[in-house]
Design a protein around this motif. Structure first.
Motif, PDB file in Angstrom:
ATOM      1  N   SER A 234       0.602   5.565   0.463  1.00 46.85           N
ATOM      2  CA  SER A 234      -0.143   6.777   0.777  1.00 46.85           C
ATOM      3  C   SER A 234       0.630   7.970   0.242  1.00 46.85           C
ATOM      4  O   SER A 234       1.740   8.266   0.687  1.00 46.85           O
ATOM      5  CB  SER A 234      -0.342   6.926   2.289  1.00 46.85           C
ATOM      6  OG  SER A 234      -0.914   8.192   2.593  1.00 46.85           O
TER       7      SER A 234
ATOM      8  N   SER B  51      -7.888   6.033  -5.557  1.00 46.71           N
ATOM      9  CA  SER B  51      -6.818   5.035  -5.486  1.00 46.71           C
ATOM     10  C   SER B  51      -6.651   4.389  -6.853  1.00 46.71           C
ATOM     11  O   SER B  51      -7.619   4.237  -7.611  1.00 46.71           O
ATOM     12  CB  SER B  51      -7.142   3.952  -4.451  1.00 46.71           C
ATOM     13  OG  SER B  51      -7.247   4.488  -3.157  1.00 46.71           O
TER      14      SER B  51
ATOM     15  N   ASP C 260      -0.929  -0.617  -4.273  1.00 47.54           N
ATOM     16  CA  ASP C 260      -2.216   0.075  -4.204  1.00 47.54           C
ATOM     17  C   ASP C 260      -1.964   1.487  -3.700  1.00 47.54           C
ATOM     18  O   ASP C 260      -1.634   1.704  -2.527  1.00 47.54           O
ATOM     19  CB  ASP C 260      -3.171  -0.660  -3.264  1.00 47.54           C
ATOM     20  CG  ASP C 260      -3.687  -1.961  -3.869  1.00 47.54           C
ATOM     21  OD1 ASP C 260      -3.595  -2.102  -5.104  1.00 47.54           O
ATOM     22  OD2 ASP C 260      -4.154  -2.833  -3.111  1.00 47.54           O
TER      23      ASP C 260
ATOM     24  N   THR D  25       0.837  -1.194   0.000  1.00 50.55           N
ATOM     25  CA  THR D  25       0.000   0.000   0.000  1.00 50.55           C
ATOM     26  C   THR D  25       0.871   1.243   0.000  1.00 50.55           C
ATOM     27  O   THR D  25       1.961   1.263   0.577  1.00 50.55           O
ATOM     28  CB  THR D  25      -0.943   0.030   1.213  1.00 50.55           C
ATOM     29  OG1 THR D  25      -0.168   0.025   2.416  1.00 50.55           O
ATOM     30  CG2 THR D  25      -1.869  -1.180   1.194  1.00 50.55           C
TER      31      THR D  25
ATOM     32  N   SER E 126       4.129   0.654   2.388  1.00 55.96           N
ATOM     33  CA  SER E 126       3.947  -0.220   3.539  1.00 55.96           C
ATOM     34  C   SER E 126       5.141  -1.117   3.830  1.00 55.96           C
ATOM     35  O   SER E 126       5.250  -1.659   4.923  1.00 55.96           O
ATOM     36  CB  SER E 126       2.689  -1.076   3.357  1.00 55.96           C
ATOM     37  OG  SER E 126       2.780  -1.855   2.165  1.00 55.96           O
TER      38      SER E 126
ATOM     39  N   THR F 209      -3.899   1.238  -8.898  1.00 51.96           N
ATOM     40  CA  THR F 209      -2.959   0.147  -8.635  1.00 51.96           C
ATOM     41  C   THR F 209      -1.900   0.062  -9.725  1.00 51.96           C
ATOM     42  O   THR F 209      -2.223   0.139 -10.926  1.00 51.96           O
ATOM     43  CB  THR F 209      -3.704  -1.197  -8.543  1.00 51.96           C
ATOM     44  OG1 THR F 209      -4.625  -1.150  -7.453  1.00 51.96           O
ATOM     45  CG2 THR F 209      -2.729  -2.341  -8.314  1.00 51.96           C
TER      46      THR F 209
END
Length: 409
Positions: free
Chosen positions: A38, A92, A59, A36, A47, A94
């Motif tokens: 952000s 979002s 993501d 992930t 992450s 991917t």
């Protein structure tokens, strides 16, 4: 720059994707949880800082206040090996890539302009994996990665040009002189893109001698360059005959404002183009032949302008342009090298020869400086220096000239 280069000649100067190869079907995605990301206004939080080779998914959630994009960069921090763009605030998207063992960087770019934020090391361990997807899919991926590279370079060029122009227009010539060669590197890596757009490259990058010969108003980088490096009384123009001061007056404050604002507007036009469907369609039409022709064209750019010292006549910063052109040429080559190497022993031998040629040329350049730390002034090169660089360019140009035909076999 070289006047009148066509789109067919430029095609692509590219971005290398050797570390990540192939297209990825949804069924191929690894079973492990996606990484992930952000993206905020000031950070790019991933992450994990490492992963195992294979198919990876990122993501990306846009938690910033602006449209953003996410990049996976190669170990040099320049080459794009995967990217996802146009992520609206609160949305979002991917990114899925086949990751080979190696060292990378992750980066977000809120606002889709500038250098980006949160550049962080990312490591992939494990065994090398075979790429998936058919030949046509892999070739389209190479074209798409080139498009991403061009957009990234212009997105960095735009604020850098604004900073240069601000210094120039305010009369801070020392700051502008320091910025000038660094800013031009972004342009030199993707220069043939502008050269395909009618009078855009003449407005941005024509030398005085070219503008005069074609009866054009002289604007752009080199017009600003002559203001920043005032010609000496005994200096000659690039034609080697006309005194530099003949008919020349330093620009007034109003003229500086006009030249600076014109350059900013022209770079904005370039940025608009590389983010357009027209640009993508032009690349798609050229395909991988365009990429290999781009590698050849950028080396020709070095041979016809930079090695002669004619490009940055007033500042002597030609080696910055030289190095950026070589980077662009090498990256275009790296996009198609796997296709050439797949053509049996002769194809692999050609790739090896070209790779060795780039290595030798880069080593010779490194003896004179670097893009990061600066190069020696071109006027400090001896005749032996110029001969050495010319010989290395010629040694690389010979096998490189065979690249397109090999890729298309």
């Amino acid at each position: 720059m070289t006047p009148h280069r066509t789109l067919t000649a430029f095609a692509a100067l590219g971005v290398a994707a050797l570390a990540l190869a192939g297209c990825v079907a949804k069924s191929d995605v690894a079973a492990s949880d996606a990484l992930t990301v952000s993206s905020t206004d000031s950070a790019c939080e991933v992450s994990a800082a490492d992963a195992t080779s294979g198919t990876l998914t990122f993501d990306v959630a846009n938690d910033s206040s602006e449209v953003t994009e996410f990049y996976l960069l190669a170990d040099d921090g320049l080459r794009i090996v995967g990217e996802v763009e146009n992520i609206a605030p609160g949305a979002s998207r991917t990114l899925t890539v086949v990751a080979q063992p190696g060292e990378y960087y992750t980066l977000c770019k809120p606002g889709m302009v500038g250098d980006g934020v949160g550049k962080t090391a990312f490591s992939v361990s494990g065994d090398r994996v075979e790429a998936t997807g058919d030949d046509a899919e892999q070739k389209q991926q190479a074209v798409d990665l080139y498009a991403a590279f061009v957009k990234d370079q212009v997105e960095q060029l735009q604020p850098a040009v604004q900073e240069l122009v601000d210094a120039y227009e305010s009369g801070d010539d020392t700051a502008a002189q320091e910025q000038f060669p660094q800013v031009r590197a972004y342009y030199e890596r993707i220069e043939p893109v502008a050269e395909s757009l009618g009078d855009l490259d003449p407005r941005i990058d024509y030398r005085e001698v070219d503008a005069v010969a074609e009866g054009l108003d002289w604007t752009g980088f080199h017009r600003i360059e002559k203001d920043l490096w005032v010609p000496a009384d005994d200096a000659l123009n690039a034609d080697g005959e006309t005194p530099a001061w003949q008919g020349w007056q330093p620009s007034t404050a109003d003229e500086r404002a006009a030249f600076g604002d014109q350059l900013v507007a022209d770079v904005q036009e370039l940025n608009d183009y590389v983010h357009s469907d027209e640009f993508q369609a032009a690349l798609d039409a050229q395909g991988v032949a365009g990429l290999s022709n781009g590698a050849i064209a950028l080396l020709d750019e070095v041979a016809t302008g930079k090695i002669s010292g004619e490009e940055d006549w007033w500042s002597g910063t030609d080696l910055w342009d030289f190095a950026a052109n070589v980077e662009g040429s090498k990256m275009a080559f790296s996009l198609v090298s796997d296709f050439a190497a797949s053509q049996g022993d002769e194809g692999q031998a050609l790739v090896d020869d070209i790779t060795a040629g780039y290595t030798d040329l880069e080593a010779a350049l490194a003896q004179r400086g670097s893009l990061a730390d600066g190069f020696v002034n071109y006027r400090e090169l001896t005749d032996d220096d110029k001969r050495e660089l010319t010989d290395l360019i010629n040694a690389l140009a010979e096998p490189l000239s065979q690249l397109t035909s090999t890729v298309l076999e």
